[in-house]
Scaffold this motif. Structure first.
Motif, PDB file in Angstrom:
ATOM      1  N   VAL A 181      -0.069  -1.145  -1.009  1.00 57.54           N
ATOM      2  CA  VAL A 181       0.215  -2.563  -0.802  1.00 57.54           C
ATOM      3  C   VAL A 181       0.932  -3.130  -2.026  1.00 57.54           C
ATOM      4  O   VAL A 181       1.953  -3.822  -1.916  1.00 57.54           O
ATOM      5  CB  VAL A 181      -1.078  -3.362  -0.532  1.00 57.54           C
ATOM      6  CG1 VAL A 181      -0.788  -4.863  -0.478  1.00 57.54           C
ATOM      7  CG2 VAL A 181      -1.722  -2.915   0.778  1.00 57.54           C
TER       8      VAL A 181
ATOM      9  N   ASN B 102      -0.914  -4.344   8.758  1.00 54.48           N
ATOM     10  CA  ASN B 102      -0.297  -5.344   7.881  1.00 54.48           C
ATOM     11  C   ASN B 102      -1.072  -5.371   6.568  1.00 54.48           C
ATOM     12  O   ASN B 102      -2.114  -4.720   6.434  1.00 54.48           O
ATOM     13  CB  ASN B 102      -0.253  -6.736   8.539  1.00 54.48           C
ATOM     14  CG  ASN B 102      -1.632  -7.258   8.911  1.00 54.48           C
ATOM     15  OD1 ASN B 102      -2.507  -7.392   8.052  1.00 54.48           O
ATOM     16  ND2 ASN B 102      -1.847  -7.548  10.193  1.00 54.48           N
ATOM     17  N   SER B 103      -0.591  -6.143   5.602  1.00 55.99           N
ATOM     18  CA  SER B 103      -1.194  -6.129   4.267  1.00 55.99           C
ATOM     19  C   SER B 103      -2.616  -6.659   4.267  1.00 55.99           C
ATOM     20  O   SER B 103      -3.484  -6.152   3.539  1.00 55.99           O
ATOM     21  CB  SER B 103      -0.336  -6.947   3.291  1.00 55.99           C
ATOM     22  OG  SER B 103       0.901  -6.308   3.084  1.00 55.99           O
ATOM     23  N   ASN B 104      -2.903  -7.674   5.059  1.00 58.50           N
ATOM     24  CA  ASN B 104      -4.264  -8.221   5.104  1.00 58.50           C
ATOM     25  C   ASN B 104      -5.260  -7.182   5.611  1.00 58.50           C
ATOM     26  O   ASN B 104      -6.368  -7.042   5.065  1.00 58.50           O
ATOM     27  CB  ASN B 104      -4.313  -9.462   6.004  1.00 58.50           C
ATOM     28  CG  ASN B 104      -3.649 -10.655   5.364  1.00 58.50           C
ATOM     29  OD1 ASN B 104      -3.454 -10.690   4.150  1.00 58.50           O
ATOM     30  ND2 ASN B 104      -3.293 -11.646   6.172  1.00 58.50           N
TER      31      ASN B 104
ATOM     32  N   ASN C 186       4.347  -1.804  -2.268  1.00 65.05           N
ATOM     33  CA  ASN C 186       5.117  -1.996  -1.030  1.00 65.05           C
ATOM     34  C   ASN C 186       5.688  -0.666  -0.538  1.00 65.05           C
ATOM     35  O   ASN C 186       6.834  -0.586  -0.093  1.00 65.05           O
ATOM     36  CB  ASN C 186       6.243  -3.021  -1.233  1.00 65.05           C
ATOM     37  CG  ASN C 186       6.751  -3.575   0.088  1.00 65.05           C
ATOM     38  OD1 ASN C 186       6.025  -3.615   1.079  1.00 65.05           O
ATOM     39  ND2 ASN C 186       8.003  -3.988   0.118  1.00 65.05           N
TER      40      ASN C 186
ATOM     41  N   HIS D 129      -4.741   0.461  -1.480  1.00 59.69           N
ATOM     42  CA  HIS D 129      -4.385  -0.753  -2.223  1.00 59.69           C
ATOM     43  C   HIS D 129      -3.127  -0.555  -3.067  1.00 59.69           C
ATOM     44  O   HIS D 129      -2.303  -1.463  -3.180  1.00 59.69           O
ATOM     45  CB  HIS D 129      -5.560  -1.189  -3.100  1.00 59.69           C
ATOM     46  CG  HIS D 129      -6.566  -2.023  -2.365  1.00 59.69           C
ATOM     47  ND1 HIS D 129      -7.555  -2.727  -3.009  1.00 59.69           N
ATOM     48  CD2 HIS D 129      -6.733  -2.267  -1.038  1.00 59.69           C
ATOM     49  CE1 HIS D 129      -8.285  -3.372  -2.113  1.00 59.69           C
ATOM     50  NE2 HIS D 129      -7.814  -3.094  -0.915  1.00 59.69           N
TER      51      HIS D 129
ATOM     52  N   HIS E 172      -0.531  -0.628   5.457  1.00 58.66           N
ATOM     53  CA  HIS E 172       0.026  -1.984   5.578  1.00 58.66           C
ATOM     54  C   HIS E 172       1.294  -2.004   6.434  1.00 58.66           C
ATOM     55  O   HIS E 172       1.649  -3.048   6.990  1.00 58.66           O
ATOM     56  CB  HIS E 172       0.305  -2.601   4.200  1.00 58.66           C
ATOM     57  CG  HIS E 172       1.409  -1.975   3.440  1.00 58.66           C
ATOM     58  ND1 HIS E 172       1.228  -0.881   2.621  1.00 58.66           N
ATOM     59  CD2 HIS E 172       2.738  -2.274   3.359  1.00 58.66           C
ATOM     60  CE1 HIS E 172       2.384  -0.539   2.077  1.00 58.66           C
ATOM     61  NE2 HIS E 172       3.311  -1.371   2.506  1.00 58.66           N
ATOM     62  N   GLU E 173       1.969  -0.854   6.544  1.00 59.68           N
ATOM     63  CA  GLU E 173       3.124  -0.770   7.446  1.00 59.68           C
ATOM     64  C   GLU E 173       2.671  -0.594   8.891  1.00 59.68           C
ATOM     65  O   GLU E 173       3.246  -1.172   9.807  1.00 59.68           O
ATOM     66  CB  GLU E 173       4.017   0.408   7.037  1.00 59.68           C
ATOM     67  CG  GLU E 173       4.846   0.168   5.787  1.00 59.68           C
ATOM     68  CD  GLU E 173       6.018  -0.766   6.045  1.00 59.68           C
ATOM     69  OE1 GLU E 173       6.557  -0.772   7.173  1.00 59.68           O
ATOM     70  OE2 GLU E 173       6.397  -1.508   5.121  1.00 59.68           O
TER      71      GLU E 173
END
Length: 324
Positions: free
Chosen positions: A81, A99-101, A84, A78, A95-96
């Protein structure tokens, strides 16, 4: 007593044996990914080292210890995220990679998995273990919130920063040790002493990270030096520099912080030179030494033979002299 290396092997074997076989794979694959890209495994090892001070059989402690590692990795997932961040342990962050979701939802599931593993402790320890863990988990979130708020502020004080890293980083080391002590049947005094040992160890550890990011050797440190400078991260060094700087030096530091277009190597060199001029490296090392001294004072008072505490003393010595 187990050695640190033996416990490291036990922890890795337990992590390798975790089953995430139920569908949907898209929920559990990121968990396996982040747990599989390594890490020091320091927190679960501290749980086991602490329990081992008071009893030999660690069979009922292993899975709760893994729960702490799962929780730690959930927070990293988290955090990445929110920051970033593109890289974690030299691999693309979740997330890379997805993805973030996916990262947010898999992180949520990891936090639940952490609880499932932690509540596998013996029933007689459950209330005390959960009390420590719940308080620690909430404090970690509080620390992350402070960290995010600091990004928008230019007036962060050293003591505020120290409280932030206590919450975000140090309490999880302290909580790990206290949970291990509880599961090892230690009395409340020894459990509290180990908690404070861990918190002070965590403070020294984080301040060392700040220092190594600027003054470490890249080939040894294993990552690019100066990342905190390039991102204007509020570290002990930057905050202390702002508190200490006056006149032209303060103006120069401000100009580098506010500059949007710059040569990265030049910025690192110039800000590092300001730090050297203001002796913030020495201020930082002094604080680190103070925290290491404090953690040893607490460890000395734990009521078990010194021989049993050997691995913890060795750990402190290794961290005092670390360059990565």
């Amino acid at each position: 007593m187990h050695s640190f290396k033996e416990l490291q092997e036990i922890v890795q074997k337990e992590i390798d044996g975790l089953e995430f076989a139920t569908p949907p794979e898209g929920l559990f694959e990121p968990m396996k990914y982040i747990l599989g890209i390594g890490g020091k495994r320091l927190r679960p090892i501290l749980v086991l080292l602490s329990a081992n001070l008071f009893k030999e059989d660690l069979s009922k402690v292993c899975l709760p210890a893994i729960g702490i590692e799962v929780f730690h990795n959930f927070t990293l997932l988290h955090d990445d995220v929110m920051d970033n961040a593109p890289i974690r342990r030299n691999k693309p962050t979740v997330h890379e990679h997805w993805n973030s979701n996916v990262a947010i939802l898999s992180g949520d599931a990891m936090s639940i998995k952490a609880y499932q593993y932690i509540v596998s402790c013996e029933d007689r320890h459950l209330r005390d273990v959960l009390t420590v863990f719940n308080q620690t988990a909430l404090e970690v979130c509080e620390g992350q919130q402070f960290d995010m708020e600091f990004e928008e502020r230019k007036d962060v004080k050293v003591e505020e920063y120290l409280e932030m890293i206590r919450l975000k980083t140090a309490v999880l080391l302290g909580g790990s040790l206290k949970m291990g002590a509880v599961m090892g049947d230690a009395d409340s005094k020894d459990s509290d002493l180990l908690y404070h040992f861990g918190v002070n160890l965590g403070m020294a550890f984080q301040l060392q990270d700040d220092l190594l990011d600027v003054f470490g050797e890249e080939a040894v440190f294993g990552k690019k030096i100066g990342g905190d400078i390039l991102s204007n991260k509020k570290t002990f060094l930057l905050i202390k520099a702002f508190e200490t700087a006056t006149g032209e030096t303060k103006e120069e530091l401000n100009s580098w912080i506010e500059l949007e277009n710059f040569n990265p190597e030049e910025k690192i060199e110039k800000v590092k030179a300001i730090y050297e001029k203001l002796n913030v490296r020495d201020f930082s090392q002094q604080r680190i030494d103070e925290y290491f001294s404090l953690c040893l004072e607490y460890l000395d008072k734990v009521n078990v033979p010194a021989e049993k505490k050997k691995e913890l003393y060795t750990l402190v010595k290794r961290l005092v002299n670390r360059s990565v």
